[in-house]
Design a protein around this motif. Structure first.
Motif, PDB file in Angstrom:
ATOM      1  N   ASN A 130      -5.085  12.267 -13.388  1.00  0.00           N
ATOM      2  CA  ASN A 130      -5.473  12.744 -14.709  1.00  0.00           C
ATOM      3  C   ASN A 130      -4.353  13.577 -15.347  1.00  0.00           C
ATOM      4  O   ASN A 130      -4.553  14.718 -15.766  1.00  0.00           O
ATOM      5  CB  ASN A 130      -6.777  13.549 -14.639  1.00  0.00           C
ATOM      6  N   ILE A 131      -3.185  13.003 -15.383  1.00  0.00           N
ATOM      7  CA  ILE A 131      -1.989  13.644 -15.932  1.00  0.00           C
ATOM      8  C   ILE A 131      -1.291  12.606 -16.803  1.00  0.00           C
ATOM      9  O   ILE A 131      -1.424  11.408 -16.558  1.00  0.00           O
ATOM     10  CB  ILE A 131      -1.084  14.153 -14.778  1.00  0.00           C
ATOM     11  N   ASN A 132      -0.571  13.035 -17.821  1.00  0.00           N
ATOM     12  CA  ASN A 132       0.043  12.023 -18.684  1.00  0.00           C
ATOM     13  C   ASN A 132       1.446  11.637 -18.201  1.00  0.00           C
ATOM     14  O   ASN A 132       2.084  12.361 -17.433  1.00  0.00           O
ATOM     15  CB  ASN A 132       0.033  12.450 -20.158  1.00  0.00           C
ATOM     16  N   LYS A 133       1.891  10.481 -18.675  1.00  0.00           N
ATOM     17  CA  LYS A 133       3.187   9.927 -18.259  1.00  0.00           C
ATOM     18  C   LYS A 133       4.331  10.871 -18.587  1.00  0.00           C
ATOM     19  O   LYS A 133       5.273  11.025 -17.804  1.00  0.00           O
ATOM     20  CB  LYS A 133       3.445   8.582 -18.955  1.00  0.00           C
ATOM     21  N   GLU A 134       4.264  11.495 -19.768  1.00  0.00           N
ATOM     22  CA  GLU A 134       5.349  12.367 -20.204  1.00  0.00           C
ATOM     23  C   GLU A 134       5.519  13.557 -19.259  1.00  0.00           C
ATOM     24  O   GLU A 134       6.636  13.987 -18.990  1.00  0.00           O
ATOM     25  CB  GLU A 134       5.100  12.857 -21.637  1.00  0.00           C
ATOM     26  N   GLU A 142       0.836  -1.187   0.000  1.00  0.00           N
ATOM     27  CA  GLU A 142       0.000   0.000   0.000  1.00  0.00           C
ATOM     28  C   GLU A 142       0.878   1.247   0.000  1.00  0.00           C
ATOM     29  O   GLU A 142       1.888   1.319   0.687  1.00  0.00           O
ATOM     30  CB  GLU A 142      -0.907  -0.003   1.230  1.00  0.00           C
ATOM     31  N   GLY A 143       0.477   2.236  -0.787  1.00  0.00           N
ATOM     32  CA  GLY A 143       1.259   3.461  -0.871  1.00  0.00           C
ATOM     33  C   GLY A 143       2.265   3.449  -1.998  1.00  0.00           C
ATOM     34  O   GLY A 143       2.925   4.436  -2.245  1.00  0.00           O
ATOM     35  N   ASP A 144       2.410   2.328  -2.675  1.00  0.00           N
ATOM     36  CA  ASP A 144       3.291   2.259  -3.835  1.00  0.00           C
ATOM     37  C   ASP A 144       2.434   2.301  -5.094  1.00  0.00           C
ATOM     38  O   ASP A 144       1.490   1.528  -5.232  1.00  0.00           O
ATOM     39  CB  ASP A 144       4.116   0.964  -3.827  1.00  0.00           C
ATOM     40  N   TYR A 145       2.778   3.219  -5.983  1.00  0.00           N
ATOM     41  CA  TYR A 145       1.987   3.422  -7.192  1.00  0.00           C
ATOM     42  C   TYR A 145       2.895   3.362  -8.417  1.00  0.00           C
ATOM     43  O   TYR A 145       4.015   3.873  -8.388  1.00  0.00           O
ATOM     44  CB  TYR A 145       1.300   4.792  -7.165  1.00  0.00           C
ATOM     45  N   THR A 146       2.370   2.794  -9.502  1.00  0.00           N
ATOM     46  CA  THR A 146       3.093   2.822 -10.772  1.00  0.00           C
ATOM     47  C   THR A 146       2.754   4.133 -11.475  1.00  0.00           C
ATOM     48  O   THR A 146       1.827   4.852 -11.069  1.00  0.00           O
ATOM     49  CB  THR A 146       2.678   1.651 -11.679  1.00  0.00           C
ATOM     50  N   ILE A 147       3.478   4.421 -12.536  1.00  0.00           N
ATOM     51  CA  ILE A 147       3.195   5.641 -13.285  1.00  0.00           C
ATOM     52  C   ILE A 147       1.787   5.578 -13.878  1.00  0.00           C
ATOM     53  O   ILE A 147       1.089   6.591 -13.952  1.00  0.00           O
ATOM     54  CB  ILE A 147       4.285   5.912 -14.350  1.00  0.00           C
ATOM     55  N   VAL A 205      -1.269   8.300 -13.516  1.00  0.00           N
ATOM     56  CA  VAL A 205      -1.995   8.819 -14.677  1.00  0.00           C
ATOM     57  C   VAL A 205      -3.496   8.777 -14.408  1.00  0.00           C
ATOM     58  O   VAL A 205      -4.206   9.758 -14.639  1.00  0.00           O
ATOM     59  CB  VAL A 205      -1.623   8.023 -15.951  1.00  0.00           C
ATOM     60  N   LYS A 206      -3.969   7.648 -13.907  1.00  0.00           N
ATOM     61  CA  LYS A 206      -5.403   7.483 -13.627  1.00  0.00           C
ATOM     62  C   LYS A 206      -5.841   8.348 -12.447  1.00  0.00           C
ATOM     63  O   LYS A 206      -6.861   9.016 -12.495  1.00  0.00           O
ATOM     64  CB  LYS A 206      -5.719   6.019 -13.329  1.00  0.00           C
ATOM     65  N   LYS A 207      -5.061   8.312 -11.388  1.00  0.00           N
ATOM     66  CA  LYS A 207      -5.426   8.995 -10.147  1.00  0.00           C
ATOM     67  C   LYS A 207      -5.400  10.520 -10.288  1.00  0.00           C
ATOM     68  O   LYS A 207      -6.247  11.213  -9.739  1.00  0.00           O
ATOM     69  CB  LYS A 207      -4.475   8.543  -9.033  1.00  0.00           C
ATOM     70  N   ASP A 211       4.869  11.668  -3.487  1.00  0.00           N
ATOM     71  CA  ASP A 211       4.977  12.029  -4.902  1.00  0.00           C
ATOM     72  C   ASP A 211       3.628  12.511  -5.442  1.00  0.00           C
ATOM     73  O   ASP A 211       3.561  13.497  -6.184  1.00  0.00           O
ATOM     74  CB  ASP A 211       5.467  10.849  -5.739  1.00  0.00           C
ATOM     75  N   ILE A 212       2.571  11.821  -5.054  1.00  0.00           N
ATOM     76  CA  ILE A 212       1.226  12.207  -5.488  1.00  0.00           C
ATOM     77  C   ILE A 212       0.902  13.609  -4.996  1.00  0.00           C
ATOM     78  O   ILE A 212       0.407  14.451  -5.751  1.00  0.00           O
ATOM     79  CB  ILE A 212       0.175  11.183  -5.006  1.00  0.00           C
ATOM     80  N   GLU A 213       1.192  13.875  -3.739  1.00  0.00           N
ATOM     81  CA  GLU A 213       0.910  15.198  -3.179  1.00  0.00           C
ATOM     82  C   GLU A 213       1.750  16.277  -3.870  1.00  0.00           C
ATOM     83  O   GLU A 213       1.266  17.388  -4.106  1.00  0.00           O
ATOM     84  CB  GLU A 213       1.139  15.209  -1.666  1.00  0.00           C
ATOM     85  N   MET A 214       2.983  15.958  -4.201  1.00  0.00           N
ATOM     86  CA  MET A 214       3.838  16.926  -4.882  1.00  0.00           C
ATOM     87  C   MET A 214       3.292  17.247  -6.277  1.00  0.00           C
ATOM     88  O   MET A 214       3.244  18.407  -6.684  1.00  0.00           O
ATOM     89  CB  MET A 214       5.275  16.418  -4.982  1.00  0.00           C
ATOM     90  N   ILE A 215       2.860  16.224  -6.994  1.00  0.00           N
ATOM     91  CA  ILE A 215       2.291  16.446  -8.329  1.00  0.00           C
ATOM     92  C   ILE A 215       1.012  17.276  -8.215  1.00  0.00           C
ATOM     93  O   ILE A 215       0.795  18.202  -9.002  1.00  0.00           O
ATOM     94  CB  ILE A 215       2.031  15.110  -9.055  1.00  0.00           C
ATOM     95  N   ARG A 216       0.194  16.967  -7.234  1.00  0.00           N
ATOM     96  CA  ARG A 216      -1.029  17.771  -7.014  1.00  0.00           C
ATOM     97  C   ARG A 216      -0.668  19.229  -6.743  1.00  0.00           C
ATOM     98  O   ARG A 216      -1.273  20.145  -7.296  1.00  0.00           O
ATOM     99  CB  ARG A 216      -1.830  17.215  -5.846  1.00  0.00           C
ATOM    100  N   PHE A 217       0.318  19.441  -5.885  1.00  0.00           N
ATOM    101  CA  PHE A 217       0.761  20.798  -5.566  1.00  0.00           C
ATOM    102  C   PHE A 217       1.238  21.516  -6.825  1.00  0.00           C
ATOM    103  O   PHE A 217       0.857  22.656  -7.082  1.00  0.00           O
ATOM    104  CB  PHE A 217       1.888  20.760  -4.520  1.00  0.00           C
TER     105      PHE A 217
END
Length: 132
Positions: A15-19, A2-7, A11-13, A47-53
């Motif tokens: 709504n951002i692209n891999k690139e 839990e807490g480990d996510y793939t790219i 993307v799904k969580k 990482d998720i929180e940083m991308i959201r920020f």
């Protein structure tokens, strides 16, 4: 785990692209993720929180360079005067853009009125504006 996510999960969580995620890693906005046994990148909640920020502050008009400064200089967690200075700078920048857009809108409205009345004065004003 839990807490480990793939790219793909990100993307799904988010709504951002891999690139975009990889680009954020490349320019240092995200730290390089750990990799699992198969060599796939593994991301954390942090990482998720940083991308959201990054996405939120980017929508406020901050450039990636400005976001990098905020993140790496830890300004957001530091001196309130530094935060205030950066936000005031962004407000001033937006005010200049708004003023320019309002000027352009007024000119276009005048041209529209002139064209409707077949008055060529608006065209002269447009020519003067374009020469600025």
């Amino acid at each position: 785990m839990e807490g480990d996510y793939t790219i793909g999960d990100l993307v799904k969580k988010l709504n951002i692209n891999k690139e975009t995620i990889r680009y954020y890693e490349k320019i240092g906005l995200l730290s390089e993720p750990k990799k699992n046994a198969n060599g796939y990148r593994i991301y954390s909640e942090k990482d998720i929180e940083m991308i959201r920020f990054i996405c939120i502050i980017k929508n406020f008009g901050f450039s990636l360079r400005e976001i990098s400064i905020l993140i790496h200089d830890e300004i957001l967690c530091g001196n309130i005067e530094d935060i205030k200075r950066i936000v005031e700078g962004k407000i001033n920048e937006l005010s200049v853009k708004i003023n320019k857009l309002e000027e352009t809108k007024k000119l276009l409205e005048k041209v529209k009125r002139s064209l409707l009345s077949k008055d060529m004065e608006g065209c002269k004003d447009m020519e003067i504006y374009l020469k600025k």
